[in-house]
Design a protein around this motif. Structure first.
Motif, PDB file in Angstrom:
ATOM      1  N   SER B   4      38.311 -81.002  17.947  1.00 37.01           N
ATOM      2  CA  SER B   4      38.017 -79.580  18.100  1.00 37.01           C
ATOM      3  C   SER B   4      38.033 -78.856  16.769  1.00 37.01           C
ATOM      4  O   SER B   4      37.188 -78.005  16.506  1.00 37.01           O
ATOM      5  CB  SER B   4      39.055 -78.922  19.006  1.00 37.01           C
ATOM      6  OG  SER B   4      38.965 -79.457  20.284  1.00 37.01           O
ATOM      7  N   LEU B   7      34.954 -79.701  14.847  1.00 39.25           N
ATOM      8  CA  LEU B   7      33.777 -79.108  15.480  1.00 39.25           C
ATOM      9  C   LEU B   7      33.778 -77.591  15.338  1.00 39.25           C
ATOM     10  O   LEU B   7      32.736 -76.971  15.164  1.00 39.25           O
ATOM     11  CB  LEU B   7      33.702 -79.514  16.960  1.00 39.25           C
ATOM     12  CG  LEU B   7      33.418 -81.004  17.220  1.00 39.25           C
ATOM     13  CD1 LEU B   7      33.442 -81.317  18.712  1.00 39.25           C
ATOM     14  CD2 LEU B   7      32.078 -81.431  16.616  1.00 39.25           C
ATOM     15  N   GLN B   8      34.966 -76.998  15.407  1.00 35.86           N
ATOM     16  CA  GLN B   8      35.060 -75.550  15.251  1.00 35.86           C
ATOM     17  C   GLN B   8      34.605 -75.127  13.853  1.00 35.86           C
ATOM     18  O   GLN B   8      33.915 -74.119  13.699  1.00 35.86           O
ATOM     19  CB  GLN B   8      36.494 -75.096  15.503  1.00 35.86           C
ATOM     20  CG  GLN B   8      36.575 -73.744  16.155  1.00 35.86           C
ATOM     21  CD  GLN B   8      37.661 -73.670  17.221  1.00 35.86           C
ATOM     22  OE1 GLN B   8      38.578 -74.496  17.255  1.00 35.86           O
ATOM     23  NE2 GLN B   8      37.570 -72.688  18.093  1.00 35.86           N
ATOM     24  N   ILE B  11      30.879 -75.256  13.830  1.00 38.79           N
ATOM     25  CA  ILE B  11      30.289 -74.090  14.506  1.00 38.79           C
ATOM     26  C   ILE B  11      30.312 -72.874  13.592  1.00 38.79           C
ATOM     27  O   ILE B  11      29.315 -72.171  13.428  1.00 38.79           O
ATOM     28  CB  ILE B  11      31.059 -73.772  15.808  1.00 38.79           C
ATOM     29  CG1 ILE B  11      30.801 -74.858  16.845  1.00 38.79           C
ATOM     30  CG2 ILE B  11      30.660 -72.411  16.361  1.00 38.79           C
ATOM     31  CD1 ILE B  11      31.827 -74.870  17.964  1.00 38.79           C
ATOM     32  N   GLU B  12      31.465 -72.633  13.005  1.00 41.95           N
ATOM     33  CA  GLU B  12      31.594 -71.451  12.145  1.00 41.95           C
ATOM     34  C   GLU B  12      30.597 -71.533  10.991  1.00 41.95           C
ATOM     35  O   GLU B  12      29.945 -70.538  10.649  1.00 41.95           O
ATOM     36  CB  GLU B  12      33.031 -71.320  11.632  1.00 41.95           C
ATOM     37  CG  GLU B  12      33.436 -69.905  11.274  1.00 41.95           C
ATOM     38  CD  GLU B  12      33.156 -68.873  12.380  1.00 41.95           C
ATOM     39  OE1 GLU B  12      33.503 -69.131  13.546  1.00 41.95           O
ATOM     40  OE2 GLU B  12      32.556 -67.820  12.069  1.00 41.95           O
ATOM     41  N   ARG B  41      35.075 -68.421  19.304  1.00 34.11           N
ATOM     42  CA  ARG B  41      33.972 -69.401  19.398  1.00 34.11           C
ATOM     43  C   ARG B  41      34.289 -70.480  20.429  1.00 34.11           C
ATOM     44  O   ARG B  41      33.959 -71.656  20.242  1.00 34.11           O
ATOM     45  CB  ARG B  41      33.682 -70.057  18.042  1.00 34.11           C
ATOM     46  CG  ARG B  41      33.619 -69.117  16.843  1.00 34.11           C
ATOM     47  CD  ARG B  41      32.479 -68.139  16.880  1.00 34.11           C
ATOM     48  NE  ARG B  41      32.294 -67.468  15.580  1.00 34.11           N
ATOM     49  CZ  ARG B  41      31.639 -66.332  15.426  1.00 34.11           C
ATOM     50  NH1 ARG B  41      31.138 -65.696  16.479  1.00 34.11           N
ATOM     51  NH2 ARG B  41      31.491 -65.798  14.231  1.00 34.11           N
ATOM     52  N   THR B  42      34.945 -70.084  21.509  1.00 39.51           N
ATOM     53  CA  THR B  42      35.312 -71.034  22.565  1.00 39.51           C
ATOM     54  C   THR B  42      34.080 -71.643  23.215  1.00 39.51           C
ATOM     55  O   THR B  42      34.024 -72.852  23.457  1.00 39.51           O
ATOM     56  CB  THR B  42      36.129 -70.302  23.656  1.00 39.51           C
ATOM     57  OG1 THR B  42      37.202 -69.615  23.025  1.00 39.51           O
ATOM     58  CG2 THR B  42      36.695 -71.282  24.671  1.00 39.51           C
ATOM     59  N   LEU B  45      32.180 -74.241  21.210  1.00 39.42           N
ATOM     60  CA  LEU B  45      33.042 -75.432  21.110  1.00 39.42           C
ATOM     61  C   LEU B  45      32.947 -76.252  22.396  1.00 39.42           C
ATOM     62  O   LEU B  45      32.876 -77.495  22.360  1.00 39.42           O
ATOM     63  CB  LEU B  45      34.493 -75.015  20.837  1.00 39.42           C
ATOM     64  CG  LEU B  45      35.495 -76.170  20.733  1.00 39.42           C
ATOM     65  CD1 LEU B  45      35.146 -77.104  19.571  1.00 39.42           C
ATOM     66  CD2 LEU B  45      36.922 -75.642  20.578  1.00 39.42           C
ATOM     67  N   LEU B  49      31.915 -80.170  22.806  1.00 40.76           N
ATOM     68  CA  LEU B  49      32.837 -81.105  23.461  1.00 40.76           C
ATOM     69  C   LEU B  49      32.235 -81.667  24.757  1.00 40.76           C
ATOM     70  O   LEU B  49      32.526 -82.809  25.134  1.00 40.76           O
ATOM     71  CB  LEU B  49      34.173 -80.424  23.753  1.00 40.76           C
ATOM     72  CG  LEU B  49      35.018 -80.114  22.509  1.00 40.76           C
ATOM     73  CD1 LEU B  49      36.262 -79.308  22.891  1.00 40.76           C
ATOM     74  CD2 LEU B  49      35.427 -81.394  21.772  1.00 40.76           C
ATOM     75  N   ALA B  65      24.803 -75.015  21.246  1.00 43.53           N
ATOM     76  CA  ALA B  65      26.079 -74.300  21.067  1.00 43.53           C
ATOM     77  C   ALA B  65      25.850 -72.936  20.417  1.00 43.53           C
ATOM     78  O   ALA B  65      26.403 -71.919  20.853  1.00 43.53           O
ATOM     79  CB  ALA B  65      27.036 -75.138  20.222  1.00 43.53           C
ATOM     80  N   GLU B  69      26.546 -69.083  21.847  1.00 39.75           N
ATOM     81  CA  GLU B  69      27.348 -68.073  21.137  1.00 39.75           C
ATOM     82  C   GLU B  69      26.527 -66.812  20.841  1.00 39.75           C
ATOM     83  O   GLU B  69      27.032 -65.690  20.973  1.00 39.75           O
ATOM     84  CB  GLU B  69      27.919 -68.658  19.843  1.00 39.75           C
ATOM     85  CG  GLU B  69      28.849 -67.734  19.066  1.00 39.75           C
ATOM     86  CD  GLU B  69      30.150 -67.380  19.797  1.00 39.75           C
ATOM     87  OE1 GLU B  69      30.451 -67.971  20.857  1.00 39.75           O
ATOM     88  OE2 GLU B  69      30.872 -66.485  19.293  1.00 39.75           O
ATOM     89  N   GLU B 309      40.769 -83.915  25.084  1.00 35.63           N
ATOM     90  CA  GLU B 309      40.412 -82.773  24.241  1.00 35.63           C
ATOM     91  C   GLU B 309      40.121 -81.540  25.118  1.00 35.63           C
ATOM     92  O   GLU B 309      40.677 -80.459  24.895  1.00 35.63           O
ATOM     93  CB  GLU B 309      39.171 -83.141  23.429  1.00 35.63           C
ATOM     94  CG  GLU B 309      38.928 -82.245  22.253  1.00 35.63           C
ATOM     95  CD  GLU B 309      39.782 -82.620  21.037  1.00 35.63           C
ATOM     96  OE1 GLU B 309      40.153 -83.801  20.892  1.00 35.63           O
ATOM     97  OE2 GLU B 309      40.092 -81.700  20.259  1.00 35.63           O
TER      98      GLU B 309
END
Lengths: 322, 322
Positions: B4, B7-8, B11-12, B41-42, B45, B49, B65, B69, B309
């Motif tokens: 996570s 991956l977070q 994403i950012e 940013r749930t 994510l 996942l 993703a 968002e 996860e």
């Protein structure tokens, strides 16, 4: 225009068959209301004819055509909020009949539905259709933003104005045709040319709108002649007058726009515009775009006979009196 | 939660790399501003996942993703207008910092960008991705409309409230995961189960929100505890209290909600809720949805180790104190 009449009936039938859920009523009732207000359905017709042009039945593009029309109506619902317009096609706008929040949200969901119809196409056309659709949708938003920005700007140039109407109005006419051509499996070059045709027709169409607003026959026009002058709207006419006026005329124009009202304002503006030959200048500019449209159409590699329907529509849009 | 965290960061990075054109500035500046306000940013994510769960690198789902968002942020911009919210994540909302028209239009174009990212996926996934995305987008609008309708209704049932939060909040968590699963090439059954998992986590998540709003530790919570009570918001807590109260308690509750203010109102409501065991009832209901989520996850045909996860994230969302 036999094909157009048949296709137009098909579009109207399909649009009336678009079903929104019953609930929440405050979300979907406004859409059932708005979609039955009518309109010329020019854009979806262009999509069907854009497909038909390449020898594939116009009906094949009906889902893309509905997507275009729903998108167009979504922009109208949101634009009406921004413009604080009380009426649309002689009826109450959504934000007036319900409220602004409902108009925002039902507009949003109409956009979703447009995308849904768009996706209901053969998967091999989807990437191209979506690319044209999203590019165009963003441009239409950009045009609307420019239009709003112009209200508080005193230095808008004619070229900026043309760019604004190109984005706000014309690209969607081009895209409507191009989406038809995609489904009609036209060559890359022909798709591009058909888009060019539509975009140029669109600009000419908007210039015609500007001209009609001041020079239409009041008997035929159906709404107040001179509305743009009364609201000091920066149209092609006003911007050209400002640019071409000598200093005396410029002061006179400023006085008219700032201090006059009602019929006297319209009359005075029209007289000054006549001195400057504004109507002719606008007609000339309109004809340039119309000619560019026809040049693009000329180069499309289908028989001339197949082009007559679209050329007829363009011709009608240029010569209309309302 | 090593995966996570990686991956977070991805994403950012990708979100910060989303480029909007420079012009018109009034259209795109608000988006550059809003997208840097952060957030957990749930949702994106979950998309990564959801893909990773089926053994395909989470990165494969990055465009979907980002689409999720951007869509979520579009809804926030429009919801903030409708809710007349001055602040979002401690900063000015778009309609406050600019104006309402700009917030409507920049929201619209953000929605367009979301579709653009969505379409930037392998064509064989497009029809399914778009179907999930458009269905969910319409549902989110429906949930928002129900929420607005509830403000002026006095007869909202608990089941209607659950349906509202399911639509407004939970379906997007389910869809975020399902979109990841589509790209991860999960079976139809596994996609459905993962959606179930996400949707149930989403409802539990929102119930947790309702609980925290009144029962959070003020030291940790970061915003005013009791805000929902002060604004008479029809949450699960209030609706359950109204339903379970006897006639004396019901009059008392009405008096508190109609006539009390400030800390005294919060205190009185909390005391009455304690008498009725509302916090426990809400926790029980939350745990039911959490259990339903875990049951769905149990049935997904991947090794238990791969599920840790997502289960960890769900667990975190349920046990959070802010």
């Amino acid at each position: 225009m036999q094909a157009s009449i048949t296709l137009q009936a098909l579009i109207e039938e399909k649009i009336q068959a678009v079903r929104f859920p019953a609930n929440p009523a405050n979300l979907y009732d406004p859409l059932n209301y708005f979609m039955t207000l009518g309109g010329k359905r020019t854009r979806p017709l262009l999509t069907l004819l854009g497909c038909d042009l390449f020898g594939k039945p116009g009906e094949s593009a009906v889902n893309a055509a509905i997507a275009v029309e729903l998108f167009h109506n979504f922009t109208l619902i949101h634009d009406d909020i921004m413009d604080e317009a009380p009426l649309r096609r002689g009826m109450s706008t959504v934000h007036t009949k319900w409220n602004e929040n409902i108009a925002i949200l039902s507009g949003d969901v109409l956009f979703v539905k447009a995308f849904e119809f768009l996706s209901n196409n053969d998967v091999r056309f989807l990437p191209q259709l979506i690319a044209v659709f999203t590019r165009t949708a963003a441009e239409v938003c950009e045009g609307q933003q420019m239009d709003m920005d112009f209200e508080s700007r005193q230095d808008v140039t004619i070229e900026e104005y043309i760019e604004m109407i190109r984005l706000k109005t014309s690209v969607l006419l081009g895209a409507a045709l191009e989406m038809g051509a995609i489904i009609g499996e036209a060559s890359e070059e022909d798709k591009r040319l058909l888009y060019e045709f539509g975009m140029n027709v669109g600009i000419a169409f908007q210039l015609k709108d500007d001209i009609l607003d001041l020079y239409a026959d009041p008997e035929k026009f159906g709404k107040q002649v001179g509305g743009d002058i009364l609201s000091n709207k920066k149209t092609f006419l006003l911007l050209t007058a400002e640019q071409n006026a000598n200093s005396t005329q410029r002061s006179e124009l400023k006085k008219i726009m700032d201090e006059f009202a009602g019929e006297k304002k319209i009359e005075a503006a029209r007289n000054l515009f006549d001195e400057l030959g504004i109507q002719e200048l606008a007609m000339d500019r309109m004809k340039e775009y119309y000619a560019a449209a026809k040049t693009a159409m000329d180069k499309i590699s289908v028989p001339e006979s197949a082009k007559q329907e679209l050329l007829g529509i363009a011709d009608y849009l240029m010569n209309r009196e309302v």
